[in-house]
Design a protein around this motif. Structure first.
Motif, PDB file in Angstrom:
ATOM      1  N   THR A 145     -50.319   7.358  43.837  1.00  0.00           N
ATOM      2  CA  THR A 145     -50.824   6.364  42.883  1.00  0.00           C
ATOM      3  C   THR A 145     -51.232   7.021  41.564  1.00  0.00           C
ATOM      4  O   THR A 145     -51.079   6.421  40.490  1.00  0.00           O
ATOM      5  N   ASP A 155     -55.175  15.293  43.751  1.00  0.00           N
ATOM      6  CA  ASP A 155     -54.365  14.379  44.563  1.00  0.00           C
ATOM      7  C   ASP A 155     -52.899  14.425  44.130  1.00  0.00           C
ATOM      8  O   ASP A 155     -51.993  14.412  44.970  1.00  0.00           O
ATOM      9  N   ARG A 163     -58.159  13.423  40.558  1.00  0.00           N
ATOM     10  CA  ARG A 163     -56.843  12.797  40.643  1.00  0.00           C
ATOM     11  C   ARG A 163     -55.734  13.832  40.409  1.00  0.00           C
ATOM     12  O   ARG A 163     -54.640  13.700  40.953  1.00  0.00           O
ATOM     13  N   LYS A 189     -53.119  12.339  54.840  1.00  0.00           N
ATOM     14  CA  LYS A 189     -52.169  11.324  54.394  1.00  0.00           C
ATOM     15  C   LYS A 189     -52.729  10.497  53.244  1.00  0.00           C
ATOM     16  O   LYS A 189     -52.024  10.229  52.255  1.00  0.00           O
ATOM     17  N   ASP A 190     -53.982  10.105  53.353  1.00  0.00           N
ATOM     18  CA  ASP A 190     -54.575   9.289  52.296  1.00  0.00           C
ATOM     19  C   ASP A 190     -54.619  10.044  50.971  1.00  0.00           C
ATOM     20  O   ASP A 190     -54.443   9.456  49.898  1.00  0.00           O
ATOM     21  N   ASP A 191     -54.859  11.355  51.036  1.00  0.00           N
ATOM     22  CA  ASP A 191     -54.890  12.154  49.811  1.00  0.00           C
ATOM     23  C   ASP A 191     -53.506  12.203  49.164  1.00  0.00           C
ATOM     24  O   ASP A 191     -53.379  12.136  47.939  1.00  0.00           O
ATOM     25  N   THR A 233     -50.504  13.174  58.935  1.00  0.00           N
ATOM     26  CA  THR A 233     -51.856  12.601  58.932  1.00  0.00           C
ATOM     27  C   THR A 233     -52.868  13.620  58.424  1.00  0.00           C
ATOM     28  O   THR A 233     -53.888  13.253  57.834  1.00  0.00           O
ATOM     29  N   GLN A 234     -52.539  14.903  58.643  1.00  0.00           N
ATOM     30  CA  GLN A 234     -53.439  15.959  58.183  1.00  0.00           C
ATOM     31  C   GLN A 234     -52.632  17.238  57.957  1.00  0.00           C
ATOM     32  O   GLN A 234     -51.717  17.559  58.716  1.00  0.00           O
ATOM     33  N   GLU A 278     -57.626   1.371  40.344  1.00  0.00           N
ATOM     34  CA  GLU A 278     -57.301   0.372  41.367  1.00  0.00           C
ATOM     35  C   GLU A 278     -56.555  -0.826  40.771  1.00  0.00           C
ATOM     36  O   GLU A 278     -55.968  -1.630  41.509  1.00  0.00           O
ATOM     37  N   LEU A 290     -51.140   9.928  49.461  1.00  0.00           N
ATOM     38  CA  LEU A 290     -50.863   8.600  48.898  1.00  0.00           C
ATOM     39  C   LEU A 290     -51.713   8.332  47.663  1.00  0.00           C
ATOM     40  O   LEU A 290     -51.256   7.647  46.731  1.00  0.00           O
ATOM     41  N   ASP A 291     -52.936   8.883  47.641  1.00  0.00           N
ATOM     42  CA  ASP A 291     -53.733   8.794  46.412  1.00  0.00           C
ATOM     43  C   ASP A 291     -53.031   9.531  45.277  1.00  0.00           C
ATOM     44  O   ASP A 291     -53.056   9.091  44.118  1.00  0.00           O
ATOM     45  N   ARG A 315     -48.441   1.944  48.027  1.00  0.00           N
ATOM     46  CA  ARG A 315     -48.498   3.144  48.859  1.00  0.00           C
ATOM     47  C   ARG A 315     -47.342   3.189  49.868  1.00  0.00           C
ATOM     48  O   ARG A 315     -47.425   3.864  50.884  1.00  0.00           O
TER      49      ARG A 315
END
Length: 761
Positions: free
Chosen positions: A59, A187, A184, A51-53, A38-39, A395, A55-56, A471
């Motif tokens: 993508t 990321d 990006r 985590k979001d970074d 998560t971090q 997106e 998964l970014d 994702r």
């Protein structure tokens, strides 16, 4: 079921048990997928990314072509590095250099053996240790934070247009400014870090990493696990046992060969006029060869990038048609034309099964399906282009552009539409098959029932590719992706092809219905026994646990077993041409089916098992040994099958057309000899040389710029041109023959052929 009860029970039992294994351990894939923290924080608690970074970054990787530009966890293209192995080695060496400077104020290479050994022991402890706490937070030491930052800076430059790494981009066949956005690129680096972290970090409660110690990396003792060795030996033993049992069964259980029935004086398939839907299939055959020619030329173009990187004989074309794009088109075009060939033969057989007549609106359905195929093909290709050119908004990329996953690269919308088209084909097939299947006329319906089941499987199982998202964890995605690539293509298409050919030959009166049904049911059981759970042999190092490796190694070894008797099958198919004078008309389709048997044995059997045992794949995954198997199996088996079906359908659509002997000899032998040259003069030698480097130094080195740009390997890649030219000549001859046949408008009705007349093939 009648006399075939034991065969049906065997097939049904095989499907139930094997799908249970695939499903049970599929759930294990979900449970055991490497966690995404998560971090990620430094030793002092400073947050680095989350985590979001990551998964970014996943993508962002998809948008530049994903597996078509280098590979991750060994899956993907072979010119650029495997980003997992490359990131891991760069981060490890950066850590060692930082440690050497901090401890000894000297470069690591200048330290004595004791000092180097101490640092390497500390390196292994830090990297293989699992530093994810109960809250799923990953804590990195300060030195590792610096090593990650240095590695990320390299990747930021590599995926931009930084002059310092222009030569590397040329070596890796990357276009300038591959990913224009600096945010990006950051990321992307975090995603690559995570894949390398999973490859280096031991799974809790074990002494192996999340990827079963893959890739080979001596710096942290990433070496084959004991389970890897055990199940490799077990797979060889299982293969030998399977071959032995097959030979015994062949000798003792088949009984006496049933005498062949007397061949009819005239081809039964020409006993009625072509239906409107059959006459509408010419455009399908044109689409097959049009996409085939495009795929062949774009394949040669793609191969040339491996020697010049960004140019085509000195002309810089990479900014418009980069390697990742043309490789995407090369693979997707192959899947489109091969699938179209299979769809065409199915649509040709549907009215035959239905007593020589079309269901209502069948021609309309055939036409709608064709234009739907064209729309999806063109739309997906345009989406690929806009995505890799970084024109498409991020997106939209996954849905309309490029999913990033090899063989299912097309955007999700196009993937859904493709499945809708396949379902439409299924409906068109069932409209012709079901009335015959349920007709109460006392005929043996078992072979037709198996054909119907295989048609249903083809229609439905492509949908497995929709079970993951943009994702989704890489491990979970790989599980479903191989349902499409392995199970749908290598499993159910194989059963459909075998059953369709058996149905055609029995309908022609060349083999008995009993023999055709028995052989098809037995073959289906053998294919699916190993083929269903054998899907797991693609997942040894994709973040799965030992049971997945054990099941995959054991059952995928059994996939080779039925290939042992393909020489006999090839002879049986070939000798059918002497059964009746009119069979000379089908000589060239039969030769294509003989080639299928040969390449099934060599490409799927020998080359497939060469990379199949875990200990073998541990070292060769992601090397040029993989495209050896891919080219020989995908084109050699399914390509020749689709071309054989195309020629067979053409034979009936244009009954008065005479095949050109020079063109067909050029086509058949050009494609076979070209494929042999491509493999044995280039791909296989390069793969073996890389293999020695992978064993000795690690995967990172076998895929590195320094290694791959050696003069010997450059020359071997240049030599591939000779095989490509021979293959292209054969492919053009095949396409020209089909087009000439379609342009011949004499005798649209098969009934115009005089009874008993043999047309020269």
């Amino acid at each position: 079921m009648g006399a075939y009860r034991k065969y049906w029970y065997t097939l049904i039992g095989v499907c139930i048990v094997m799908f249970s294994l695939l499903g049970y351990y599929g759930a294990e894939v979900y449970r055991s997928a490497p966690p995404i923290p998560t971090q990620v924080v430094g030793a002092e608690g400073k947050a680095l990314f989350g985590k979001d970074d990551i998964l970014d970054g996943q993508t962002a990787w998809q948008s530049v072509g994903g597996m078509q530009l280098g590979s991750v966890w060994g899956h993907g293209a072979y010119q650029a590095p495997d980003w997992t192995a490359d990131w891991l080695h760069r981060e490890l060496t950066a850590w060692l250099e930082l440690g050497a400077q901090q401890r000894h104020s000297r470069p690591f290479a200048e330290l004595d053996a004791a000092a180097q050994g101490a640092l390497r022991a500390e390196l292994k402890a830090e990297y293989r240790g699992n530093r994810v706490d109960a809250g799923n937070k990953l804590v990195l030491s300060e030195r590792r934070v610096q090593a990650v930052a240095q590695t990320a800076a390299y990747y930021d430059q590599l995926f931009s247009d930084a002059p310092a790494l222009r030569k590397s981009r040329q070596s890796f066949a990357m276009k300038e400014n591959t990913l224009p956005s600096a945010e990006r690129r950051q990321d992307l680096a975090q995603f690559f870090f995570w894949t390398a972290w999973a490859a280096a970090t031991e799974r809790p409660g074990t002494v192996v990493t999340y990827t079963n110690n893959w890739p080979h990396e001596p710096l942290i003792d990433n070496v084959p696990s004991k389970e890897n060795v055990v199940w490799s030996i077990a797979s060889v033993v299982i293969l030998l046992a399977g071959i032995g049992l097959l030979v015994w069964g062949w000798a003792f259980l088949r009984g006496h060969d049933e005498p062949l029935p007397a061949a009819p004086a005239r081809d039964p398939l020409t006993s009625f006029a072509l239906t409107p839907s059959q006459r509408g299939l010419g455009k399908y055959l044109f689409l097959v060869v049009a996409l085939f020619v495009f795929q062949v030329f774009i394949g040669g173009f793609t191969a040339h990038y491996t020697v010049e990187g960004q140019t085509f004989y000195g002309v810089d074309v990479s900014q418009w048609f980069p390697y990742a794009l043309v490789r995407t088109w090369h693979i997707q075009a192959a899947l489109f034309w091969i699938a179209t060939g299979f769809l065409a033969v199915g649509l040709f057989l549907a009215p035959v099964i239905n007593g020589g007549k079309d269901p209502k609106f069948q021609r309309l359905g055939v036409d709608v399906l064709f234009w739907a195929l064209v729309f999806v093909c063109v739309g997906s290709f345009v989406g690929n282009y806009l995505a890799i050119a970084q024109v498409m908004p991020p997106e939209w990329n996954f849905w309309l552009g490029h999913q990033g996953y090899e063989y299912v690269d097309l955007g999700r919308i196009w993937q859904i539409l493709k499945w809708v088209g396949i379902l439409l084909w299924l409906v068109l097939m069932l409209r012709g098959v079901l009335p015959a299947l349920f007709a109460r006329n006392g005929e043996d319906k078992n072979l037709l029932a198996l054909l119907t089941a295989s048609v249903g499987a083809i229609g439905l199982f492509y949908g497995a590719g929709l079970f993951y998202g943009e994702r989704t964890s890489l491990s979970v995605m790989e599980y479903w992706r191989w349902w499409v690539v392995h199970l749908w293509v290598e499993g159910f298409f194989e059963v459909f092809a075998t059953t369709a050919l058996a149905f055609v030959f029995s309908s022609m009166g060349l083999v008995s219905r009993t023999m055709a049904t028995t052989a098809s049911l037995a073959s289906a059981s053998l294919f699916l026994l190993g083929g269903i759970p054998g899907t797991f042999h693609h997942l040894y190092f994709a973040g799965t646990t030992t049971p997945v490796m054990a099941v995959g190694a054991s059952f995928s070894a059994l996939e080779v077993v039925p290939l042992i008797v393909l020489g006999h099958e090839a002879w049986e198919n070939w000798r059918l041409k002497t059964r009746a004078p009119w069979m000379e008309n089908l000589r060239w389709p039969l030769l294509c089916f003989v080639a299928v048997a040969f390449w099934n044995m060599l490409g799927a059997g020998v080359f497939g098992f060469m990379i199949n045992p875990p200990i073998s794949l541990y070292y060769v995954q992601g090397l040029n040994t993989t495209p050896v198997h891919a080219h020989a199996a995908l084109f050699g088996v399914y390509g020749f099958l689709a071309l054989g079906f195309t020629l067979m359908v053409l034979r009936y659509l244009r009954p008065m057309f005479v095949f050109s002997e020079p063109l067909m000899k050029t086509a058949f032998w050009g494609m076979n000899i070209g494929l042999v040259m491509m493999i044995f003069l280039s791909l296989l030698p390069v793969g073996f040389i890389q293999f020695t480097a992978s064993v000795g130094e690690g995967l990172w080195y076998a895929r590195s710029e320094a290694f791959m740009q050696q003069p010997l390997l450059q020359n071997l890649r240049w030599i591939r041109t000779f095989g490509d030219v021979v293959f292209i000549a054969g492919g053009l001859a095949m396409a020209l023959q089909v087009v000439l046949g379609l342009l011949d408008k004499r005798g649209h009705s098969a009934a115009t052929t005089p009874v008993g007349t043999a047309r020269t093939a």
